[in-house]
Design a protein around this motif. Structure first.
Motif, PDB file in Angstrom:
ATOM      1  N   VAL A   4       3.904  13.935  28.420  1.00  0.00           N
ATOM      2  CA  VAL A   4       4.596  14.281  27.170  1.00  0.00           C
ATOM      3  C   VAL A   4       5.060  15.732  27.197  1.00  0.00           C
ATOM      4  N   ALA A   5       4.209  16.628  27.659  1.00  0.00           N
ATOM      5  CA  ALA A   5       4.604  18.037  27.742  1.00  0.00           C
ATOM      6  C   ALA A   5       5.794  18.205  28.680  1.00  0.00           C
ATOM      7  N   ALA A   6       5.750  17.514  29.828  1.00  0.00           N
ATOM      8  CA  ALA A   6       6.862  17.599  30.789  1.00  0.00           C
ATOM      9  C   ALA A   6       8.148  17.064  30.177  1.00  0.00           C
ATOM     10  N   HIS A  50       5.633  10.970  36.302  1.00  0.00           N
ATOM     11  CA  HIS A  50       6.034  11.959  37.302  1.00  0.00           C
ATOM     12  C   HIS A  50       7.178  12.801  36.743  1.00  0.00           C
ATOM     13  N   GLU A  51       7.007  14.115  36.740  1.00  0.00           N
ATOM     14  CA  GLU A  51       8.010  14.982  36.115  1.00  0.00           C
ATOM     15  C   GLU A  51       9.383  14.810  36.749  1.00  0.00           C
ATOM     16  N   LYS A  52       9.450  14.676  38.064  1.00  0.00           N
ATOM     17  CA  LYS A  52      10.740  14.514  38.729  1.00  0.00           C
ATOM     18  C   LYS A  52      11.465  13.271  38.221  1.00  0.00           C
ATOM     19  N   ASN A  96      15.346  10.234  34.872  1.00  0.00           N
ATOM     20  CA  ASN A  96      15.630   9.174  33.907  1.00  0.00           C
ATOM     21  C   ASN A  96      16.474   9.654  32.729  1.00  0.00           C
ATOM     22  N   SER A  97      16.439  10.952  32.463  1.00  0.00           N
ATOM     23  CA  SER A  97      17.204  11.482  31.335  1.00  0.00           C
ATOM     24  C   SER A  97      18.627  11.879  31.727  1.00  0.00           C
TER      25      SER A  97
END
Length: 282
Positions: free
Chosen positions: A20-22, A223-225, A230-231
């Motif tokens: 969530v933070a990422a 996974h942050e990457k 995805n965005s």
């Protein structure tokens, strides 16, 4: 309501916090969780951390959570459950509160309790999740407030061809959970072909298709990457022809549906418990 958000189903509290933070740090403005997921505390910690890291305020993001099946009932029961959820999330209000599943014996009474909470100002919008047309029709007839959304499984092979037009005809927005078909849609030959054509990931092709279908989408990644990737669906468009090609993949196959649950069907595989995780509220 932002039309692309991060979901945290089947994510433990530690991972939910980091994901969530990422997401907030990287531009997401909608977060979707649920009491049943057992990770509202981690989600709340991630919201606080993400807002601090991004220099944002609470009102800059849209938070959705859901009324747990085992806590449905009259106003006192629903209100108590909701206050616990606010405490776990560390929030003063939620932007959207959904009824997670339409438990037959209680969904009308529970929705009336949600309407009262809405009027008290603790919830900015209310809606439902996993409502078929029959139960939606009963709810619409018995309720004062039209549900803002119906969150359903929606992906290339399950496009809710019966539920989507019914909901739209009653001004109920469709929100997609499992937008990538549990990952299965990523390997579809057509999706792979379009990924090469547009030089995008398979997930980006599907998410862009859902965007062009006007579906609000909740996508999960830890996974942050991948959260970032995805965005990144707003700098290209699928042709109308390619949108129609993906539309033709619909098989009406749901990975999970109402009759799978024990509280509705004694032979079902899913019980009325916190979903796969310890109850962090003990």
């Amino acid at each position: 309501m932002p039309r692309l958000g991060l979901g945290v189903w089947k994510t433990d509290n530690h991972t939910a916090r980091d994901s969530v933070a990422a997401a907030i740090r990287n531009g997401y403005r909608a977060i979707d969780t649920a009491r049943q997921y057992g990770n509202e505390q981690g989600t709340g910690a991630g919201i606080k951390l993400g807002l601090e890291q991004a220099g944002l305020k609470r009102d800059d993001i849209f938070v959705t959570t859901k009324l747990y099946n085992g806590e449905q009932g009259d106003y006192d029961q629903v209100a108590k459950a909701f206050e616990h959820q606010l405490s776990d999330l560390g929030l003063d209000y939620v932007d959207l509160y959904l009824m997670h599943w339409p438990v037959d014996a209680t969904f009308i009474e529970s929705y009336h309790a949600m309407e009262r909470l809405y009027h008290e100002g603790k919830i900015r919008a209310i809606g439902v999740s996993n409502f078929d047309n029959d139960r939606m029709a009963k709810l619409l007839e018995a309720s004062e407030i039209v549900p803002a959304v119906n969150q359903m499984e929606f992906n290339p092979t399950n496009q809710e061809h019966d539920i989507l037009p019914f909901d739209q005809s009653h001004s109920v927005e469709m929100t997609a959970w499992s937008p990538l078909g549990g990952g299965a849609s990523l390997s579809n030959p057509l999706i792979q072909e379009l990924a090469k054509k547009y030089q995008r990931s398979a997930a980006q092709i599907i998410l862009r298709w859902e965007w062009q279908r006007d579906i609000v989408t909740v996508v999960k990644s830890t996974h942050e990457k991948r959260i970032i990737q995805n965005s990144q669906i707003f700098d290209f468009s699928l042709s109308d022809e390619d949108v129609q090609k993906i539309n033709q993949l619909d098989q009406g196959k749901r990975g999970l549906w109402y009759d799978d649950f024990q509280w509705h069907n004694p032979k079902g595989a899913y019980g009325n418990s916190i979903d796969q995780w310890p109850d962090t509220r003990k």
